[in-house]
Write a protein that holds these residues in place. Structure first.
Motif, PDB file in Angstrom:
ATOM      1  N   PHE A  35       0.822  -1.204   0.000  1.00  0.00           N
ATOM      2  CA  PHE A  35       0.000   0.000   0.000  1.00  0.00           C
ATOM      3  C   PHE A  35       0.859   1.258   0.000  1.00  0.00           C
ATOM      4  O   PHE A  35       1.978   1.255   0.486  1.00  0.00           O
ATOM      5  CB  PHE A  35      -0.907   0.007   1.239  1.00  0.00           C
ATOM      6  CG  PHE A  35      -1.799  -1.189   1.306  1.00  0.00           C
ATOM      7  CD1 PHE A  35      -3.032  -1.201   0.676  1.00  0.00           C
ATOM      8  CD2 PHE A  35      -1.402  -2.317   1.997  1.00  0.00           C
ATOM      9  CE1 PHE A  35      -3.840  -2.312   0.725  1.00  0.00           C
ATOM     10  CE2 PHE A  35      -2.211  -3.439   2.062  1.00  0.00           C
ATOM     11  CZ  PHE A  35      -3.433  -3.438   1.421  1.00  0.00           C
ATOM     12  N   TYR A  36       0.293   2.328  -0.536  1.00  0.00           N
ATOM     13  CA  TYR A  36       0.927   3.643  -0.536  1.00  0.00           C
ATOM     14  C   TYR A  36      -0.072   4.615   0.074  1.00  0.00           C
ATOM     15  O   TYR A  36      -1.275   4.524  -0.192  1.00  0.00           O
ATOM     16  CB  TYR A  36       1.260   4.076  -1.966  1.00  0.00           C
ATOM     17  CG  TYR A  36       1.599   5.547  -2.075  1.00  0.00           C
ATOM     18  CD1 TYR A  36       2.856   6.010  -1.719  1.00  0.00           C
ATOM     19  CD2 TYR A  36       0.653   6.464  -2.512  1.00  0.00           C
ATOM     20  CE1 TYR A  36       3.171   7.367  -1.797  1.00  0.00           C
ATOM     21  CE2 TYR A  36       0.946   7.812  -2.593  1.00  0.00           C
ATOM     22  CZ  TYR A  36       2.214   8.253  -2.231  1.00  0.00           C
ATOM     23  OH  TYR A  36       2.507   9.592  -2.303  1.00  0.00           O
ATOM     24  N   ILE A  37       0.421   5.535   0.881  1.00  0.00           N
ATOM     25  CA  ILE A  37      -0.443   6.581   1.416  1.00  0.00           C
ATOM     26  C   ILE A  37       0.079   7.934   0.942  1.00  0.00           C
ATOM     27  O   ILE A  37       1.280   8.219   1.023  1.00  0.00           O
ATOM     28  CB  ILE A  37      -0.528   6.520   2.959  1.00  0.00           C
ATOM     29  CG1 ILE A  37      -1.575   7.499   3.483  1.00  0.00           C
ATOM     30  CG2 ILE A  37       0.830   6.754   3.600  1.00  0.00           C
ATOM     31  CD1 ILE A  37      -1.977   7.274   4.922  1.00  0.00           C
ATOM     32  N   ASP A  38      -0.813   8.731   0.397  1.00  0.00           N
ATOM     33  CA  ASP A  38      -0.448  10.083  -0.007  1.00  0.00           C
ATOM     34  C   ASP A  38      -0.146  10.851   1.283  1.00  0.00           C
ATOM     35  O   ASP A  38      -1.023  10.978   2.143  1.00  0.00           O
ATOM     36  CB  ASP A  38      -1.610  10.741  -0.764  1.00  0.00           C
ATOM     37  CG  ASP A  38      -1.286  12.135  -1.250  1.00  0.00           C
ATOM     38  OD1 ASP A  38      -0.936  12.986  -0.395  1.00  0.00           O
ATOM     39  OD2 ASP A  38      -1.401  12.386  -2.455  1.00  0.00           O
ATOM     40  N   VAL A  47      -0.397  -0.851  -4.350  1.00  0.00           N
ATOM     41  CA  VAL A  47       0.672  -0.596  -5.316  1.00  0.00           C
ATOM     42  C   VAL A  47       1.237  -1.880  -5.903  1.00  0.00           C
ATOM     43  O   VAL A  47       2.231  -1.848  -6.605  1.00  0.00           O
ATOM     44  CB  VAL A  47       1.813   0.248  -4.697  1.00  0.00           C
ATOM     45  CG1 VAL A  47       1.323   1.640  -4.380  1.00  0.00           C
ATOM     46  CG2 VAL A  47       2.385  -0.413  -3.475  1.00  0.00           C
ATOM     47  N   VAL A  48       0.585  -2.990  -5.624  1.00  0.00           N
ATOM     48  CA  VAL A  48       1.037  -4.267  -6.183  1.00  0.00           C
ATOM     49  C   VAL A  48       0.012  -4.748  -7.198  1.00  0.00           C
ATOM     50  O   VAL A  48      -1.142  -4.345  -7.184  1.00  0.00           O
ATOM     51  CB  VAL A  48       1.231  -5.348  -5.092  1.00  0.00           C
ATOM     52  CG1 VAL A  48       2.324  -4.952  -4.138  1.00  0.00           C
ATOM     53  CG2 VAL A  48      -0.055  -5.639  -4.375  1.00  0.00           C
ATOM     54  N   MET A  52      -0.870 -10.553  -7.261  1.00  0.00           N
ATOM     55  CA  MET A  52      -0.162 -10.905  -6.031  1.00  0.00           C
ATOM     56  C   MET A  52      -1.114 -11.296  -4.910  1.00  0.00           C
ATOM     57  O   MET A  52      -0.710 -11.901  -3.935  1.00  0.00           O
ATOM     58  CB  MET A  52       0.723  -9.748  -5.564  1.00  0.00           C
ATOM     59  CG  MET A  52       1.918  -9.538  -6.450  1.00  0.00           C
ATOM     60  SD  MET A  52       3.056  -8.339  -5.760  1.00  0.00           S
ATOM     61  CE  MET A  52       3.742  -9.271  -4.408  1.00  0.00           C
ATOM     62  N   LEU A  53      -2.376 -10.932  -5.055  1.00  0.00           N
ATOM     63  CA  LEU A  53      -3.365 -11.313  -4.056  1.00  0.00           C
ATOM     64  C   LEU A  53      -3.854 -12.721  -4.361  1.00  0.00           C
ATOM     65  O   LEU A  53      -3.998 -13.105  -5.518  1.00  0.00           O
ATOM     66  CB  LEU A  53      -4.535 -10.339  -4.057  1.00  0.00           C
ATOM     67  CG  LEU A  53      -4.177  -8.898  -3.717  1.00  0.00           C
ATOM     68  CD1 LEU A  53      -5.384  -8.003  -3.930  1.00  0.00           C
ATOM     69  CD2 LEU A  53      -3.674  -8.789  -2.298  1.00  0.00           C
ATOM     70  N   ASP A  54      -4.102 -13.477  -3.334  1.00  0.00           N
ATOM     71  CA  ASP A  54      -4.584 -14.850  -3.493  1.00  0.00           C
ATOM     72  C   ASP A  54      -6.012 -14.807  -4.028  1.00  0.00           C
ATOM     73  O   ASP A  54      -6.934 -14.387  -3.338  1.00  0.00           O
ATOM     74  CB  ASP A  54      -4.526 -15.575  -2.148  1.00  0.00           C
ATOM     75  CG  ASP A  54      -4.904 -17.034  -2.241  1.00  0.00           C
ATOM     76  OD1 ASP A  54      -5.572 -17.442  -3.222  1.00  0.00           O
ATOM     77  OD2 ASP A  54      -4.525 -17.786  -1.336  1.00  0.00           O
ATOM     78  N   ARG A  55      -6.207 -15.251  -5.243  1.00  0.00           N
ATOM     79  CA  ARG A  55      -7.524 -15.175  -5.884  1.00  0.00           C
ATOM     80  C   ARG A  55      -8.599 -15.940  -5.126  1.00  0.00           C
ATOM     81  O   ARG A  55      -9.750 -15.554  -5.119  1.00  0.00           O
ATOM     82  CB  ARG A  55      -7.446 -15.696  -7.316  1.00  0.00           C
ATOM     83  CG  ARG A  55      -6.603 -14.827  -8.182  1.00  0.00           C
ATOM     84  CD  ARG A  55      -6.358 -15.471  -9.517  1.00  0.00           C
ATOM     85  NE  ARG A  55      -5.234 -14.800 -10.145  1.00  0.00           N
ATOM     86  CZ  ARG A  55      -5.200 -14.452 -11.384  1.00  0.00           C
ATOM     87  NH1 ARG A  55      -6.206 -14.729 -12.171  1.00  0.00           N
ATOM     88  NH2 ARG A  55      -4.157 -13.843 -11.872  1.00  0.00           N
TER      89      ARG A  55
END
Length: 71
Positions: A35-38, A47-48, A52-55
């Motif tokens: 994750f990215y936080i402004d 941001v990935v 990459m997430l387990d479907r």
């Protein structure tokens, strides 16, 4: 998603400026920086690659972020 913090200082001064930062992500797999936080707005985005997430677990997969606000 967006996080928000409020400061009681006078908004016209630099003391009221907040910056956001992700301190920790749990779990830290499949990547520790998913994750990215402004830093100014507090908007959080992934941001990935979705791959990459387990479907099979997407509907139940949960992440917890520890966010800090700094001046």
């Amino acid at each position: 998603m967006r996080v928000t913090a409020f400061d009681a200082d006078d908004p016209a001064t630099d003391n009221a400026l907040l910056r956001y930062n992700i301190l920790k992500q749990t779990p830290d797999k499949p990547s520790p920086n998913m994750f990215y936080i402004d830093p100014e707005k507090g908007d959080i985005v992934t941001v990935v690659s979705p791959a990459m997430l387990d479907r099979e677990m997407k509907s139940r997969q949960r992440f917890s972020l520890m966010v800090d606000e700094a001046r």
